[in-house]
Design an enzyme around this catalytic site. Structure first.
Site, PDB file in Angstrom:
ATOM      1  N   GLY A   1     -26.144  13.381 -28.402  1.00 43.35           N
ATOM      2  CA  GLY A   1     -27.073  14.334 -27.820  1.00 43.35           C
ATOM      3  C   GLY A   1     -27.829  15.151 -28.865  1.00 43.35           C
ATOM      4  O   GLY A   1     -27.277  15.463 -29.920  1.00 43.35           O
ATOM      5  N   PRO A   2     -29.120  15.431 -28.602  1.00 42.15           N
ATOM      6  CA  PRO A   2     -29.886  15.106 -27.398  1.00 42.15           C
ATOM      7  C   PRO A   2     -30.569  13.742 -27.407  1.00 42.15           C
ATOM      8  O   PRO A   2     -31.289  13.407 -26.483  1.00 42.15           O
ATOM      9  CB  PRO A   2     -30.927  16.230 -27.358  1.00 42.15           C
ATOM     10  CG  PRO A   2     -31.175  16.533 -28.795  1.00 42.15           C
ATOM     11  CD  PRO A   2     -29.848  16.376 -29.487  1.00 42.15           C
TER      12      PRO A   2
ATOM     13  N   GLY B   1     -32.314  12.015 -30.309  1.00 39.82           N
ATOM     14  CA  GLY B   1     -33.347  11.631 -31.267  1.00 39.82           C
ATOM     15  C   GLY B   1     -32.909  10.537 -32.217  1.00 39.82           C
ATOM     16  O   GLY B   1     -33.594   9.519 -32.377  1.00 39.82           O
ATOM     17  N   LYS B   2     -31.774  10.717 -32.876  1.00 36.49           N
ATOM     18  CA  LYS B   2     -31.290   9.684 -33.802  1.00 36.49           C
ATOM     19  C   LYS B   2     -30.913   8.417 -33.050  1.00 36.49           C
ATOM     20  O   LYS B   2     -31.129   7.308 -33.538  1.00 36.49           O
ATOM     21  CB  LYS B   2     -30.106  10.210 -34.601  1.00 36.49           C
ATOM     22  CG  LYS B   2     -30.455  11.339 -35.567  1.00 36.49           C
ATOM     23  CD  LYS B   2     -29.242  11.774 -36.350  1.00 36.49           C
ATOM     24  CE  LYS B   2     -29.568  12.978 -37.230  1.00 36.49           C
ATOM     25  NZ  LYS B   2     -29.873  14.193 -36.423  1.00 36.49           N
TER      26      LYS B   2
ATOM     27  N   CYS C   1     -26.794  19.111 -39.801  1.00 34.57           N
ATOM     28  CA  CYS C   1     -28.034  19.863 -40.027  1.00 34.57           C
ATOM     29  C   CYS C   1     -27.652  21.243 -40.546  1.00 34.57           C
ATOM     30  O   CYS C   1     -28.022  22.273 -39.984  1.00 34.57           O
ATOM     31  CB  CYS C   1     -28.850  19.957 -38.750  1.00 34.57           C
ATOM     32  SG  CYS C   1     -30.519  20.591 -39.053  1.00 34.57           S
TER      33      CYS C   1
END
Length: 459
Positions: free
Chosen positions: A274-275, A277-278, A395
């Site tokens: 989630g969410p 992108g990767k 991140c």
């Protein structure tokens, strides 16, 4: 004796009122980017007003801690004693007075109107008095006054608008470069788009191609204006996030069955998807090699976001979405050729895009997250087949969430693991000294401060 008539109020400016309502949501726990995006979509403002509201919300969130210190000095009281709703009015006023080109009389008057309408007439006088005192000095003069008595790190934190504990970590990691890095967190990035491999072409995105990722482009404006984004064939994704996914896809694995090139070989896993992108980028990269991606997410609402991000993929290698706990997974061990472990973290690497996070996070959050991060990385290593590769990603640049987690898990692991240097193109100064791990930075690379450790499981 006749009663004196109260002056008739004009009511708050609609753009400022909208910004205030968004800020109230953020103060109560909402994410600024999501709350702002929804508010702007519902309000359908023209471009000028939308830009004004965006700057009011993002700028106020970014400097909220600094403004609280200014407001405390201007009001002569701890801001914790103010009504939360009034404090948000005063923060908005402080941002207009100290960081925007709004005339002082207009900012003060608008703040008084907003306070009277949203909090109550009884606070109008206090609002007027406090904002007038704020307007008496420019921001630089306030910072100089508030820095008196601070040590070097405290002064650095104040002038770069960060809590002290974050400034301390940046100094630990970057030394004299810390101020430039902290300042970069105060610059809103241009939206970065990414194509889903096999579903869209880079030319559909418009904008300027990203420097290192072959799948991205920076494009000002609303991403939803791009057809491919609306259709799910492209998305919004920071270039740093694209690069760590690409590094995993192109990593050099072993020669065992997990790394065979034939269709039907071991699938790939996104452990904390989630969410999405990767997962959306990895799904296309996996399909290009005849692989299938399994995207797992523990929270149901985030699993739905993953499914939405992957909705444009179909066919034999379409990704599967699971709602599962990565620390107690339903899959068999040694099942995957590639494993992405983008673990929950403090998000200190995305402060330019999540302006409220710097004031919301606390040092204790690191203590709470590290055990989960270690558990998820250990689970990712267990999920990788011999010759498979794990990407541990955060991140956050905080050393306790990055190198210390990797070191502790590798020391405790019963498997033979080899750290790998990325094979895909990366900035030459992204590799950490003394090892193959990657640390990206906004001030160096115009990306989020992503950390990456590539780990090949040898047996």
């Amino acid at each position: 004796m006749p009663h004196r008539k109260l002056a008739r109020r004009r009511g708050p400016d609609p753009a400022r009122a909208l910004a205030y309502r968004v800020l109230r949501e953020v103060s109560e726990g909402a994410y600024a980017n999501l709350a702002l995006g929804q508010a702007l979509a519902d309000a359908r403002l023209d471009a000028r007003d939308a830009a004004f509201v965006t700057e009011l919300v993002a700028g106020t969130c970014r400097l909220a801690g600094t403004y609280d210190r200014v407001l405390a000095a201007a009001s002569g009281r701890d801001v914790a004693r103010l009504q939360p709703a009034l404090l948000d009015v005063l923060r908005l006023g402080a941002h207009q007075l100290l960081s925007m080109r709004v005339p002082a009389h207009a900012a003060v008057g608008a703040g008084v109107e907003l306070a009277a309408a949203e909090v109550g007439e009884k606070v109008a006088g206090l609002t007027n008095a406090v904002l007038r005192k704020v307007a008496a000095r420019p921001l630089d003069a306030w910072l100089a006054a508030l820095s008196a008595g601070e040590d070097a790190v405290g002064a650095l934190a104040l002038r770069t608008h960060h809590p002290r504990w974050i400034a301390e970590e940046y100094v630990r990691l970057l030394g004299d470069e810390a101020e430039e890095a902290l300042a970069a967190n105060n610059v809103s990035p241009v939206p970065t788009l990414v194509v889903r491999p096999g579903l869209a072409d880079l030319s559909e995105l418009g904008g300027e191609p990203t420097r290192w990722s072959p799948f991205g482009a920076r494009r000002p404006g609303n991403p939803a204006d791009v057809d491919a984004v609306r259709q799910g064939r492209a998305g919004v994704q920071d270039e740093g996030s694209q690069l760590v996914a690409l590094a995993l896809a192109e990593a050099s694995g072993g020669e065992g069955p997990a790394d065979a090139d034939a269709p039907g070989a071991a699938p790939w896993l996104d452990l904390c998807a989630g969410p999405g992108g990767k997962a959306a980028l990895l799904a296309g990269l996996a399909a290009d090699g005849g692989r299938r991606l399994v995207a797992s997410e523990v929270a149901e609402h985030r699993a739905r976001l993953v499914a939405q991000a992957l909705r444009a993929y179909s066919g034999d290698h379409a990704p599967a979405v699971l709602c599962a706990d990565g620390t107690a997974p339903p899959w068999r061990e040694a099942s995957f050729a590639r494993v992405m472990a983008d673990v929950p973290c403090t998000g200190l690497g995305a402060l330019r895009r999540r302006p409220e996070a710097r004031w919301r996070r606390r040092p204790g959050d690191v203590d709470d997250l590290v055990p989960l991060q270690r558990s998820l990385l250990a689970s990712a290593l267990d999920a990788a087949a011999p010759g498979g590769v794990v990407a541990y990603v955060t991140c956050s640049p905080h050393h306790r969430e990055t190198t210390e987690v990797v070191g502790a898990v590798l020391q405790a692991s019963g498997r033979s693991v080899t750290p790998l240097a990325p094979a895909s193109p990366l900035p030459p100064d992204a590799l950490l000294a003394g090892g193959p791990f990657v640390q990206l930075w906004p001030h160096r690379h115009a990306t989020d401060a992503m950390f990456l450790a590539l780990l090949r499981v040898d047996n």
